[in-house]
Motif scaffolding. Sequence first.
Motif, PDB file in Angstrom:
ATOM      1  N   GLY A   1       4.382  -3.453  16.634  1.00  0.00           N
ATOM      2  CA  GLY A   1       5.562  -2.611  16.774  1.00  0.00           C
ATOM      3  C   GLY A   1       6.436  -2.542  15.537  1.00  0.00           C
ATOM      4  N   MET A   2       6.175  -3.374  14.538  1.00  0.00           N
ATOM      5  CA  MET A   2       6.945  -3.303  13.292  1.00  0.00           C
ATOM      6  C   MET A   2       6.272  -2.267  12.399  1.00  0.00           C
ATOM      7  SD  MET A   2       7.966  -7.242  12.462  1.00  0.00           S
ATOM      8  CE  MET A   2       6.355  -7.969  12.646  1.00  0.00           C
ATOM      9  N   THR A   3       6.961  -1.178  12.158  1.00  0.00           N
ATOM     10  CA  THR A   3       6.326  -0.058  11.461  1.00  0.00           C
ATOM     11  C   THR A   3       6.814   0.133  10.031  1.00  0.00           C
ATOM     12  OG1 THR A   3       7.997   1.434  12.337  1.00  0.00           O
ATOM     13  CG2 THR A   3       5.957   1.198  13.611  1.00  0.00           C
ATOM     14  N   HIS A   4       7.767  -0.648   9.582  1.00  0.00           N
ATOM     15  CA  HIS A   4       8.343  -0.411   8.259  1.00  0.00           C
ATOM     16  C   HIS A   4       8.046  -1.537   7.268  1.00  0.00           C
ATOM     17  CE1 HIS A   4      10.525   2.347  10.847  1.00  0.00           C
ATOM     18  NE2 HIS A   4      10.742   3.053   9.761  1.00  0.00           N
ATOM     19  N   ILE A   5       6.936  -2.210   7.439  1.00  0.00           N
ATOM     20  CA  ILE A   5       6.581  -3.299   6.531  1.00  0.00           C
ATOM     21  C   ILE A   5       5.994  -2.694   5.257  1.00  0.00           C
ATOM     22  CG2 ILE A   5       5.184  -5.369   6.197  1.00  0.00           C
ATOM     23  CD1 ILE A   5       5.150  -5.641   9.294  1.00  0.00           C
ATOM     24  N   LYS A   6       6.696  -2.869   4.156  1.00  0.00           N
ATOM     25  CA  LYS A   6       6.243  -2.311   2.877  1.00  0.00           C
ATOM     26  C   LYS A   6       5.484  -3.340   2.039  1.00  0.00           C
ATOM     27  CE  LYS A   6       8.586   1.650   3.081  1.00  0.00           C
ATOM     28  NZ  LYS A   6       8.013   2.945   3.092  1.00  0.00           N
ATOM     29  N   THR A   7       5.836  -4.622   2.201  1.00  0.00           N
ATOM     30  CA  THR A   7       5.240  -5.662   1.364  1.00  0.00           C
ATOM     31  C   THR A   7       4.926  -6.893   2.203  1.00  0.00           C
ATOM     32  OG1 THR A   7       6.648  -4.916  -0.465  1.00  0.00           O
ATOM     33  CG2 THR A   7       5.543  -7.028  -0.746  1.00  0.00           C
ATOM     34  N   ILE A   8       3.756  -7.437   1.967  1.00  0.00           N
ATOM     35  CA  ILE A   8       3.415  -8.752   2.507  1.00  0.00           C
ATOM     36  C   ILE A   8       3.423  -9.705   1.320  1.00  0.00           C
ATOM     37  CG2 ILE A   8       1.622 -10.154   3.588  1.00  0.00           C
ATOM     38  CD1 ILE A   8       0.774  -7.642   5.133  1.00  0.00           C
ATOM     39  N   ILE A   9       4.128 -10.809   1.477  1.00  0.00           N
ATOM     40  CA  ILE A   9       4.287 -11.776   0.392  1.00  0.00           C
ATOM     41  C   ILE A   9       3.571 -13.063   0.790  1.00  0.00           C
ATOM     42  CG2 ILE A   9       5.944 -13.050  -1.027  1.00  0.00           C
ATOM     43  CD1 ILE A   9       7.541 -10.421   0.864  1.00  0.00           C
ATOM     44  N   LYS A  10       2.690 -13.522  -0.077  1.00  0.00           N
ATOM     45  CA  LYS A  10       1.978 -14.787   0.140  1.00  0.00           C
ATOM     46  C   LYS A  10       2.476 -15.776  -0.903  1.00  0.00           C
ATOM     47  CE  LYS A  10      -2.643 -16.833   0.124  1.00  0.00           C
ATOM     48  NZ  LYS A  10      -4.062 -16.595  -0.183  1.00  0.00           N
ATOM     49  N   ILE A  11       2.933 -16.940  -0.436  1.00  0.00           N
ATOM     50  CA  ILE A  11       3.467 -17.955  -1.339  1.00  0.00           C
ATOM     51  C   ILE A  11       2.614 -19.214  -1.215  1.00  0.00           C
ATOM     52  CG2 ILE A  11       5.487 -19.333  -1.958  1.00  0.00           C
ATOM     53  CD1 ILE A  11       7.091 -17.099  -0.345  1.00  0.00           C
ATOM     54  N   ASP A  12       1.910 -19.537  -2.287  1.00  0.00           N
ATOM     55  CA  ASP A  12       1.138 -20.779  -2.354  1.00  0.00           C
ATOM     56  C   ASP A  12       1.961 -21.782  -3.153  1.00  0.00           C
ATOM     57  OD1 ASP A  12      -1.250 -19.850  -1.037  1.00  0.00           O
ATOM     58  OD2 ASP A  12      -1.704 -18.715  -2.852  1.00  0.00           O
ATOM     59  N   LYS A  13       2.365 -22.857  -2.503  1.00  0.00           N
ATOM     60  CA  LYS A  13       3.178 -23.887  -3.152  1.00  0.00           C
ATOM     61  C   LYS A  13       2.299 -25.111  -3.373  1.00  0.00           C
ATOM     62  CE  LYS A  13       7.311 -26.690  -2.283  1.00  0.00           C
ATOM     63  NZ  LYS A  13       8.386 -26.945  -1.312  1.00  0.00           N
ATOM     64  N   THR A  14       2.159 -25.514  -4.633  1.00  0.00           N
ATOM     65  CA  THR A  14       1.363 -26.688  -4.978  1.00  0.00           C
ATOM     66  C   THR A  14       2.304 -27.812  -5.387  1.00  0.00           C
ATOM     67  OG1 THR A  14      -0.380 -25.221  -5.777  1.00  0.00           O
ATOM     68  CG2 THR A  14      -0.548 -27.538  -6.383  1.00  0.00           C
ATOM     69  N   ILE A  15       2.173 -28.938  -4.698  1.00  0.00           N
ATOM     70  CA  ILE A  15       3.012 -30.107  -4.962  1.00  0.00           C
ATOM     71  C   ILE A  15       2.123 -31.197  -5.544  1.00  0.00           C
ATOM     72  CG2 ILE A  15       4.517 -31.856  -3.935  1.00  0.00           C
ATOM     73  CD1 ILE A  15       4.984 -29.815  -1.635  1.00  0.00           C
ATOM     74  N   TYR A  16       2.533 -31.723  -6.689  1.00  0.00           N
ATOM     75  CA  TYR A  16       1.803 -32.810  -7.331  1.00  0.00           C
ATOM     76  C   TYR A  16       2.638 -34.080  -7.202  1.00  0.00           C
ATOM     77  CZ  TYR A  16      -0.687 -28.920  -9.479  1.00  0.00           C
ATOM     78  OH  TYR A  16      -1.407 -27.777  -9.684  1.00  0.00           O
ATOM     79  N   SER A  17       2.065 -35.089  -6.563  1.00  0.00           N
ATOM     80  CA  SER A  17       2.774 -36.364  -6.444  1.00  0.00           C
ATOM     81  C   SER A  17       1.930 -37.452  -7.095  1.00  0.00           C
ATOM     82  CB  SER A  17       3.060 -36.698  -4.981  1.00  0.00           C
ATOM     83  OG  SER A  17       1.862 -36.872  -4.267  1.00  0.00           O
ATOM     84  N   ASN A  18       2.612 -38.417  -7.664  1.00  0.00           N
ATOM     85  CA  ASN A  18       1.951 -39.486  -8.395  1.00  0.00           C
ATOM     86  C   ASN A  18       2.087 -40.790  -7.615  1.00  0.00           C
ATOM     87  OD1 ASN A  18       0.820 -41.120 -10.308  1.00  0.00           O
ATOM     88  ND2 ASN A  18       2.387 -40.800 -11.859  1.00  0.00           N
ATOM     89  N   ASN A  19       0.959 -41.410  -7.292  1.00  0.00           N
ATOM     90  CA  ASN A  19       0.974 -42.714  -6.645  1.00  0.00           C
ATOM     91  C   ASN A  19       1.248 -43.753  -7.725  1.00  0.00           C
ATOM     92  OD1 ASN A  19       0.279 -45.246  -5.537  1.00  0.00           O
ATOM     93  ND2 ASN A  19      -1.094 -44.259  -4.061  1.00  0.00           N
ATOM     94  N   LYS A  20       2.397 -44.410  -7.652  1.00  0.00           N
ATOM     95  CA  LYS A  20       2.802 -45.339  -8.709  1.00  0.00           C
ATOM     96  C   LYS A  20       1.888 -46.555  -8.800  1.00  0.00           C
ATOM     97  CE  LYS A  20       7.581 -43.921  -8.784  1.00  0.00           C
ATOM     98  NZ  LYS A  20       8.970 -44.263  -8.588  1.00  0.00           N
ATOM     99  N   LYS A  21       1.307 -46.970  -7.688  1.00  0.00           N
ATOM    100  CA  LYS A  21       0.444 -48.159  -7.703  1.00  0.00           C
ATOM    101  C   LYS A  21      -0.915 -47.867  -8.326  1.00  0.00           C
ATOM    102  CE  LYS A  21       2.563 -50.371  -3.716  1.00  0.00           C
ATOM    103  NZ  LYS A  21       2.391 -50.826  -2.342  1.00  0.00           N
TER     104      LYS A  21
ATOM    105  N   ASN B   1       0.859  -1.184   0.000  1.00  0.00           N
ATOM    106  CA  ASN B   1       0.000   0.000   0.000  1.00  0.00           C
ATOM    107  C   ASN B   1       0.892   1.230   0.000  1.00  0.00           C
ATOM    108  OD1 ASN B   1       0.821   0.373   2.644  1.00  0.00           O
ATOM    109  ND2 ASN B   1      -1.088  -0.322   3.550  1.00  0.00           N
ATOM    110  N   ASP B   2       0.292   2.400  -0.124  1.00  0.00           N
ATOM    111  CA  ASP B   2       1.084   3.629  -0.239  1.00  0.00           C
ATOM    112  C   ASP B   2       1.850   3.948   1.037  1.00  0.00           C
ATOM    113  OD1 ASP B   2       0.293   3.955  -2.844  1.00  0.00           O
ATOM    114  OD2 ASP B   2      -1.467   5.140  -2.304  1.00  0.00           O
ATOM    115  N   SER B   3       1.271   3.616   2.167  1.00  0.00           N
ATOM    116  CA  SER B   3       1.993   3.821   3.423  1.00  0.00           C
ATOM    117  C   SER B   3       2.600   2.483   3.837  1.00  0.00           C
ATOM    118  CB  SER B   3       1.035   4.355   4.489  1.00  0.00           C
ATOM    119  OG  SER B   3      -0.025   3.441   4.680  1.00  0.00           O
TER     120      SER B   3
END
Length: 167
Positions: free
Chosen positions: A46-66, A38-40
């Motif tokens: 108490g943390m006053t200098h946070i400029k960016t919040i980063i959200k990381i969605d990690k998708t893992i695809y696994s294959n059941n061999k059987k 955001n602009d501010s």
Amino acid sequence: MQKAIKISDTQIPTDIYISSLKQESKYLVQRKVSTFTNDSCFYHNGMTHIKTIIKIDKTIYSNNKKTGEIKEIVTTSFAIANFKNSAEFFHNLQLNHWKVETMHFYKDKSLYEDLHTANINPMTMTILRSFVINILHLNKVKSIKNQLLENRWDLDTTLGLLLKICF
């Protein structure tokens, strides 16, 4: 953390980056990185200098061999930064961070780096440990720790591994 989740659920992301599917170990992995700015500044506990919040969605695809069934696992993590940049930048920053952590894991678990205190030229010892791990990786050794134990007194085999990658 709760505030970051609330912001990510209620605000439209400033930027989104979706990586291509990549093979990581035996899984296919895709990451979606969303940044919220955001602009501010954001304020939290108490943390006053946070400029960016980063959200990381990690998708893992696994294959059941059987059964042939493909299982999808999604994990979400958050990070904060005191500067603004693109979602792709934060994606690459996160991946590079884990490359360093992976090397440290090998150094600590196989070479017991955290237990050693090199008082003279500690950087030299770190570089030598990195050489050892890289030589074993280039030779596609299955277990670094076992290879080190097997060859610790065998100079011929050790030099043979080195010569395999030099020529």
